[in-house]
Design a protein around this motif. Sequence first.
Motif, PDB file in Angstrom:
ATOM      1  N   GLY A  47      35.693  50.377  30.245  1.00 20.84           N
ATOM      2  CA  GLY A  47      34.775  49.776  29.357  1.00 20.84           C
ATOM      3  C   GLY A  47      33.217  50.459  29.552  1.00 20.84           C
ATOM      4  N   SER A  48      32.277  50.066  28.697  1.00 22.77           N
ATOM      5  CA  SER A  48      31.054  50.374  29.083  1.00 22.77           C
ATOM      6  C   SER A  48      30.109  49.077  28.540  1.00 22.77           C
ATOM      7  CB  SER A  48      30.396  51.529  28.146  1.00 22.77           C
ATOM      8  OG  SER A  48      30.847  51.362  27.073  1.00 22.77           O
ATOM      9  N   LEU A  49      28.878  49.369  29.244  1.00 24.72           N
ATOM     10  CA  LEU A  49      28.035  48.270  28.875  1.00 24.72           C
ATOM     11  C   LEU A  49      26.433  48.723  28.739  1.00 24.72           C
ATOM     12  CD1 LEU A  49      28.824  45.840  31.893  1.00 24.72           C
ATOM     13  CD2 LEU A  49      29.494  45.428  29.424  1.00 24.72           C
ATOM     14  N   ALA A  50      25.641  48.077  28.383  1.00 24.91           N
ATOM     15  CA  ALA A  50      24.227  48.535  28.466  1.00 24.91           C
ATOM     16  C   ALA A  50      23.850  49.637  27.560  1.00 24.91           C
ATOM     17  CB  ALA A  50      23.755  48.692  29.848  1.00 24.91           C
ATOM     18  N   ASP A  51      24.354  49.732  26.248  1.00 23.07           N
ATOM     19  CA  ASP A  51      24.349  50.750  25.526  1.00 23.07           C
ATOM     20  C   ASP A  51      25.018  52.026  26.016  1.00 23.07           C
ATOM     21  OD1 ASP A  51      23.643  51.594  22.870  1.00 23.07           O
ATOM     22  OD2 ASP A  51      21.687  52.353  23.547  1.00 23.07           O
ATOM     23  N   GLN A  52      26.285  51.837  26.637  1.00 22.20           N
ATOM     24  CA  GLN A  52      27.052  52.874  27.185  1.00 22.20           C
ATOM     25  C   GLN A  52      26.526  53.762  28.350  1.00 22.20           C
ATOM     26  OE1 GLN A  52      29.041  55.449  24.103  1.00 22.20           O
ATOM     27  NE2 GLN A  52      29.590  53.577  23.188  1.00 22.20           N
ATOM     28  N   ARG A  53      25.577  53.093  29.136  1.00 19.73           N
ATOM     29  CA  ARG A  53      24.772  53.625  30.093  1.00 19.73           C
ATOM     30  C   ARG A  53      25.537  53.410  31.592  1.00 19.73           C
ATOM     31  NH1 ARG A  53      18.622  54.755  29.545  1.00 19.73           N
ATOM     32  NH2 ARG A  53      18.820  54.686  31.717  1.00 19.73           N
ATOM     33  N   LEU A  54      26.362  52.298  31.514  1.00 14.01           N
ATOM     34  CA  LEU A  54      27.245  51.765  32.572  1.00 14.01           C
ATOM     35  C   LEU A  54      28.481  51.710  32.097  1.00 14.01           C
ATOM     36  CD1 LEU A  54      27.146  50.671  35.258  1.00 14.01           C
ATOM     37  CD2 LEU A  54      26.913  48.451  34.375  1.00 14.01           C
ATOM     38  N   ARG A  55      29.433  52.574  32.859  1.00  9.34           N
ATOM     39  CA  ARG A  55      30.925  52.596  32.749  1.00  9.34           C
ATOM     40  C   ARG A  55      31.646  51.971  33.737  1.00  9.34           C
ATOM     41  NH1 ARG A  55      27.710  56.356  30.843  1.00  9.34           N
ATOM     42  NH2 ARG A  55      27.967  57.794  32.698  1.00  9.34           N
ATOM     43  N   TYR A  56      32.813  51.482  33.499  1.00 11.04           N
ATOM     44  CA  TYR A  56      33.581  50.793  34.538  1.00 11.04           C
ATOM     45  C   TYR A  56      35.088  51.262  34.182  1.00 11.04           C
ATOM     46  CZ  TYR A  56      34.687  47.103  31.390  1.00 11.04           C
ATOM     47  OH  TYR A  56      35.173  46.235  30.490  1.00 11.04           O
ATOM     48  N   SER A  57      35.709  51.141  35.254  1.00 14.92           N
ATOM     49  CA  SER A  57      37.020  51.332  35.285  1.00 14.92           C
ATOM     50  C   SER A  57      37.569  50.607  36.424  1.00 14.92           C
ATOM     51  CB  SER A  57      37.496  52.717  35.085  1.00 14.92           C
ATOM     52  OG  SER A  57      39.093  52.608  35.244  1.00 14.92           O
ATOM     53  N   THR A  58      38.611  49.594  36.278  1.00 17.87           N
ATOM     54  CA  THR A  58      39.337  49.031  37.342  1.00 17.87           C
ATOM     55  C   THR A  58      40.958  48.918  37.096  1.00 17.87           C
ATOM     56  OG1 THR A  58      39.257  47.056  38.681  1.00 17.87           O
ATOM     57  CG2 THR A  58      38.874  46.692  36.227  1.00 17.87           C
ATOM     58  N   SER A  59      41.481  48.979  38.329  1.00 14.50           N
ATOM     59  CA  SER A  59      43.105  48.818  37.981  1.00 14.50           C
ATOM     60  C   SER A  59      43.781  48.302  39.436  1.00 14.50           C
ATOM     61  CB  SER A  59      43.534  50.105  37.631  1.00 14.50           C
ATOM     62  OG  SER A  59      43.445  50.996  38.676  1.00 14.50           O
ATOM     63  N   VAL A  60      45.141  48.023  39.034  1.00 13.28           N
ATOM     64  CA  VAL A  60      45.954  47.358  40.096  1.00 13.28           C
ATOM     65  C   VAL A  60      47.210  48.032  39.933  1.00 13.28           C
ATOM     66  CG1 VAL A  60      44.934  45.109  40.744  1.00 13.28           C
ATOM     67  CG2 VAL A  60      46.654  45.481  39.056  1.00 13.28           C
ATOM     68  N   PHE A  61      47.694  48.775  40.874  1.00 16.03           N
ATOM     69  CA  PHE A  61      49.075  49.364  40.865  1.00 16.03           C
ATOM     70  C   PHE A  61      50.084  49.215  42.053  1.00 16.03           C
ATOM     71  CE2 PHE A  61      45.806  52.066  42.890  1.00 16.03           C
ATOM     72  CZ  PHE A  61      46.612  52.659  44.058  1.00 16.03           C
ATOM     73  N   GLN A  62      51.109  49.517  41.765  1.00 21.08           N
ATOM     74  CA  GLN A  62      52.395  49.584  42.616  1.00 21.08           C
ATOM     75  C   GLN A  62      53.230  50.393  42.505  1.00 21.08           C
ATOM     76  OE1 GLN A  62      53.343  45.632  43.972  1.00 21.08           O
ATOM     77  NE2 GLN A  62      55.630  45.642  43.816  1.00 21.08           N
ATOM     78  N   TYR A  63      53.969  50.927  43.503  1.00 23.20           N
ATOM     79  CA  TYR A  63      54.816  52.222  43.619  1.00 23.20           C
ATOM     80  C   TYR A  63      56.179  51.662  44.387  1.00 23.20           C
ATOM     81  CZ  TYR A  63      51.340  54.641  41.828  1.00 23.20           C
ATOM     82  OH  TYR A  63      49.926  55.410  41.118  1.00 23.20           O
ATOM     83  N   HIS A  64      57.314  51.908  43.961  1.00 23.67           N
ATOM     84  CA  HIS A  64      58.813  51.626  44.635  1.00 23.67           C
ATOM     85  C   HIS A  64      59.333  53.098  44.572  1.00 23.67           C
ATOM     86  CE1 HIS A  64      58.354  47.540  44.649  1.00 23.67           C
ATOM     87  NE2 HIS A  64      57.680  47.460  43.466  1.00 23.67           N
ATOM     88  N   PHE A  65      59.444  53.599  45.758  1.00 23.79           N
ATOM     89  CA  PHE A  65      60.108  54.908  46.062  1.00 23.79           C
ATOM     90  C   PHE A  65      61.606  54.497  46.424  1.00 23.79           C
ATOM     91  CE2 PHE A  65      55.865  56.166  46.545  1.00 23.79           C
ATOM     92  CZ  PHE A  65      55.708  57.401  45.774  1.00 23.79           C
ATOM     93  N   GLU A  66      62.539  55.456  46.131  1.00 20.08           N
ATOM     94  CA  GLU A  66      63.914  55.500  46.607  1.00 20.08           C
ATOM     95  C   GLU A  66      64.027  57.037  47.012  1.00 20.08           C
ATOM     96  OE1 GLU A  66      66.464  53.079  46.983  1.00 20.08           O
ATOM     97  OE2 GLU A  66      64.942  51.598  46.151  1.00 20.08           O
TER      98      GLU A  66
END
Length: 176
Positions: A47-66
């Motif tokens: 998302g973005s804040l402050a009239d789109q002058r501040l942008r953020y991105s956050t995520s959590v992830f997990q991978y399983h390999f065989e």
Amino acid sequence: ALSPHHSAYASLTRSRRAPVLGFDQLTLAPTRLAEETILAYETGLRGSLADQRLRYSTSVFQYHFEHFQTLRIAPPGIAQPFDGGRARGRGYELSLEADIAASKHAASLGATFTLPRDGAGAFFLTPLLTYRSEHYFEDNNAQNGGSLRQGGFALLHLRLGYRSHAGIWELVAHVD
């Protein structure tokens, strides 16, 4: 979308890497690695804040390999494909980006030069030249008589390093 400036996402991905067919570089015996499969989960917010002058991105992830396909180093320093079995990775990412000054022109130019060392790794050099024209620290420069400004400038950043033959490690120095 949660709103015009904020969104959420989730993904579930299954991918594969085909089996590896080849020859042992020491004995020339045929080798075969099983198909690698990856099951990946990820969820996040952007998302973005402050009239789109501040942008953020956050995520959590997990991978399983065989049948995790990787390399191992065998004497005398030869990289060979290897079935690493099962593996799992977890992580969190956070990215923030802000527009804090107005600049009329900005540019950067960089390249990486590599010098291989006959099976013993490689030296590399990455110069990066960045230029920014005069910029102001206030949206309304007239309010302060245009005094909150910085003249144009150029920065040179050098990244010099050595990478091991198998690419497992690097030794790097940075100079600004």
